[in-house]
Design a protein around this motif. Structure first.
Motif, short mmCIF file in Angstrom:
data_model
loop_
_atom_site.label_atom_id
_atom_site.label_comp_id
_atom_site.label_asym_id
_atom_site.label_seq_id
_atom_site.Cartn_x
_atom_site.Cartn_y
_atom_site.Cartn_z
N ALA A 186 0.83 -1.20 0.00
CA ALA A 186 0.00 0.00 0.00
C ALA A 186 0.87 1.26 0.00
O ALA A 186 0.57 2.23 -0.70
CB ALA A 186 -0.93 0.00 1.21
N ARG A 187 1.93 1.25 0.79
CA ARG A 187 2.83 2.40 0.81
C ARG A 187 3.43 2.64 -0.58
O ARG A 187 3.57 3.78 -1.04
CB ARG A 187 3.96 2.18 1.82
CG ARG A 187 4.89 3.38 1.98
CD ARG A 187 6.00 3.06 2.96
NE ARG A 187 5.52 2.96 4.33
CZ ARG A 187 5.44 4.00 5.17
NH1 ARG A 187 5.80 5.20 4.76
NH2 ARG A 187 5.00 3.82 6.40
N SER A 188 3.76 1.56 -1.26
CA SER A 188 4.31 1.67 -2.62
C SER A 188 3.27 2.27 -3.56
O SER A 188 3.58 3.16 -4.37
CB SER A 188 4.77 0.31 -3.11
OG SER A 188 5.80 -0.22 -2.30
N LEU A 189 2.04 1.76 -3.48
CA LEU A 189 0.99 2.31 -4.34
C LEU A 189 0.74 3.78 -4.03
O LEU A 189 0.57 4.60 -4.93
CB LEU A 189 -0.30 1.50 -4.18
CG LEU A 189 -1.40 1.90 -5.17
CD1 LEU A 189 -1.99 0.68 -5.84
CD2 LEU A 189 -2.51 2.69 -4.50
N MET A 190 0.74 4.13 -2.75
CA MET A 190 0.56 5.53 -2.36
C MET A 190 1.67 6.41 -2.92
O MET A 190 1.43 7.56 -3.30
CB MET A 190 0.54 5.64 -0.83
CG MET A 190 -0.68 5.05 -0.17
SD MET A 190 -0.45 5.09 1.64
CE MET A 190 -1.95 4.29 2.18
N HIS A 191 2.89 5.88 -2.97
CA HIS A 191 3.99 6.64 -3.53
C HIS A 191 3.74 6.94 -5.00
O HIS A 191 4.01 8.05 -5.49
CB HIS A 191 5.30 5.86 -3.36
CG HIS A 191 6.51 6.58 -3.85
ND1 HIS A 191 6.90 7.81 -3.36
CD2 HIS A 191 7.41 6.27 -4.83
CE1 HIS A 191 7.98 8.21 -3.99
NE2 HIS A 191 8.31 7.30 -4.88
N GLY A 192 3.19 5.95 -5.72
CA GLY A 192 2.84 6.18 -7.12
C GLY A 192 1.76 7.22 -7.28
O GLY A 192 1.81 8.07 -8.19
N LEU A 193 0.74 7.17 -6.42
CA LEU A 193 -0.29 8.20 -6.45
C LEU A 193 0.33 9.57 -6.24
O LEU A 193 0.02 10.54 -6.96
CB LEU A 193 -1.33 7.94 -5.35
CG LEU A 193 -2.18 6.66 -5.43
CD1 LEU A 193 -3.05 6.55 -4.17
CD2 LEU A 193 -3.07 6.66 -6.67
N LEU A 194 1.20 9.67 -5.24
CA LEU A 194 1.83 10.94 -4.92
C LEU A 194 2.68 11.45 -6.07
O LEU A 194 2.72 12.66 -6.34
CB LEU A 194 2.69 10.78 -3.66
CG LEU A 194 3.40 12.04 -3.15
CD1 LEU A 194 2.38 13.11 -2.77
CD2 LEU A 194 4.28 11.70 -1.96
N GLN A 195 3.37 10.56 -6.78
CA GLN A 195 4.17 10.97 -7.93
C GLN A 195 3.31 11.68 -8.98
O GLN A 195 3.78 12.57 -9.69
CB GLN A 195 4.85 9.75 -8.57
CG GLN A 195 6.01 9.20 -7.77
CD GLN A 195 6.59 7.96 -8.42
OE1 GLN A 195 5.93 7.24 -9.17
NE2 GLN A 195 7.86 7.70 -8.13
N ALA A 196 2.05 11.28 -9.07
CA ALA A 196 1.12 11.89 -10.02
C ALA A 196 0.30 13.02 -9.39
O ALA A 196 -0.59 13.57 -10.04
CB ALA A 196 0.19 10.84 -10.61
N GLY A 197 0.59 13.34 -8.13
CA GLY A 197 -0.07 14.47 -7.49
C GLY A 197 -1.41 14.16 -6.87
O GLY A 197 -2.23 15.07 -6.69
N MET A 198 -1.65 12.90 -6.50
CA MET A 198 -2.94 12.50 -5.94
C MET A 198 -2.79 12.03 -4.50
O MET A 198 -1.82 11.35 -4.16
CB MET A 198 -3.59 11.40 -6.78
CG MET A 198 -4.98 10.98 -6.32
SD MET A 198 -5.76 9.74 -7.41
CE MET A 198 -6.23 10.79 -8.81
N ALA A 199 -3.75 12.40 -3.65
CA ALA A 199 -3.80 11.92 -2.28
C ALA A 199 -4.30 10.47 -2.25
O ALA A 199 -4.60 9.88 -3.29
CB ALA A 199 -4.70 12.83 -1.44
#
Length: 387
Positions: A186-199
């Motif tokens: 989940a942390r990894s997926l969240m990092h990907g979201l953050l890279q694209a500017g999404m919470a």
């Protein structure tokens, strides 16, 4: 005017009507949630989101877009994302004689999935997706965490899935059974979201995977102790506290902790989630339109009662889905009117901190247009890493 816009509503079609515009302009409306019925094409979705933002730049445009069977937009270029279980399975497939490589590849793939998911949505004007699922993939007759970790790597049995997922509504939406695997993926997926500017939004707190009933149609009851839940299903919320931006409580009663569902429970939201676990992000209800979700002490609450109960329990946002398609959305108008009256009568006080948290979910960086995105090297590399 309210200092707090707590309601997330839906619309019926692929374009805004006059009634939609009136509801979205209401000061108590803080967001719009989209569904498959609101999708026709990328051009249509982009135009719809642009019109919403022209009406209210502060409105949060959200969607349930996880991958697998929960993905609202699937055509006209949108990537078919795998269910989260695919990353858990990848974790267990090590390169020969190199223990741990499966875990590394799975985390990299999960980051790529988050990046693709968020980049594609943002290119069309969608701000936010209610993802990732942090529920554990409980299965009947599954071994303990220790047994699973002690099992040899590389076999499908090492995660202990001899039976079907205990929770049919969660199933392959969960990464894995082990809370440590769930947390890292989940942390990894969240990092990907953050890279694209999404919470992000972790769901369904404190854990939905251990109960069989589907909360869309029945109110599940989990009879484990608080200690048991916090030492297992709720662990990802403890370990992800520094990166979680939003949490969605489960429509589940944890009867040894509180007789109310988690989303209506001050004990769960204020004492445990905010107090004990220190979470200071957004708490958003799951869909309050489900009849099973509006049960307290055997009584079915009205939509407005459910919204008020959730807000008074400590939720920042309350979501009502699929009401726009029933009787022209009269129930949405009733909730907006009655919530405004409750505010005037002092039955509910807007929370400025909740409003700040809501606004914090909005992207802070401009999105890349679709044609630029799909030609970019980072996007193409991310696609190559997906399972």
């Amino acid at each position: 005017m309210s200092l707090h816009a707590p309601l997330i509503l839906d619309i019926a079609g692929t374009a805004l009507t006059g009634v939609d515009r009136r509801r979205l302009a209401h000061p108590l409306t803080g967001g719009l949630i989209l569904f498959g019925r609101n999708w026709q094409s990328r051009a249509q979705l982009t135009a719809l989101c642009a019109e919403v933002k022209s009406l209210r730049p502060d409105l949060l445009i959200a969607v349930d877009h996880e991958g697998g069977r929960v993905q609202r937009f699937r055509t006209d270029g949108f990537t078919h994302l795998p269910p989260m279980r695919a990353f858990g399975d990848m974790w267990m497939r090590d390169v020969k004689d190199l223990p741990g490589t499966g875990a590394l590849q799975a985390c990299e793939a999960a980051t790529s999935a988050g990046f693709v998911l968020a980049s594609e949505l943002r290119a069309c004007g969608v701000d936010f997706s209610f993802t990732p699922v942090l529920d554990l993939d409980h299965v009947d007759e599954a071994p303990t965490i220790g047994q699973a970790l002690a099992a040899p790597q590389g076999g499908s049995g090492s995660l202990g899935r001899p039976g079907v997922s205990r929770s049919g509504v969660i199933g392959d939406r969960a990464f894995a059974r082990d809370p440590r695997m769930v947390t890292l993926l989940a942390r990894s997926l969240m990092h990907g979201l953050l890279q694209a500017g999404m919470a992000n939004c972790g769901k369904h707190f404190p854990g939905h995977g251990a109960v069989k009933a589907d909360s869309h149609v029945a109110l599940p009851v989990d009879r484990r102790s608080l200690k048991a839940i916090l030492s297992d299903d709720a662990l990802p919320y403890t370990w992800l506290g520094s990166v979680l931006t939003a949490v969605m409580p489960a429509h589940v009663i944890y009867s040894r902790v509180d007789d109310r569902p988690a989303g209506f429970s001050k004990r769960w939201i204020q004492d445990i989630l905010r107090g004990r676990l220190g979470f200071d992000g957004v708490v958003c209800t799951d869909d309050l339109s489900m009849a099973a979700a509006r049960q307290i002490a055997g009584r079915e609450l009205s939509y407005t009662e459910a919204v008020l109960t959730a807000l008074q329990a400590g939720c920042d946002l309350a979501m009502l889905c699929n009401r726009s398609v029933v009787n022209g959305g009269e129930e949405l108008d009733t909730v907006l009117d009655e919530l405004a009256q409750a505010q005037l009568k002092g039955h509910w006080e807007p929370d400025e901190a909740s409003e700040e948290r809501r606004l914090g979910l909005l992207p802070r960086s401009p999105a890349r247009p679709w044609e630029e995105l799909v030609r970019s090297r980072d996007y193409m590399q991310a696609l190559d890493r997906l399972p």
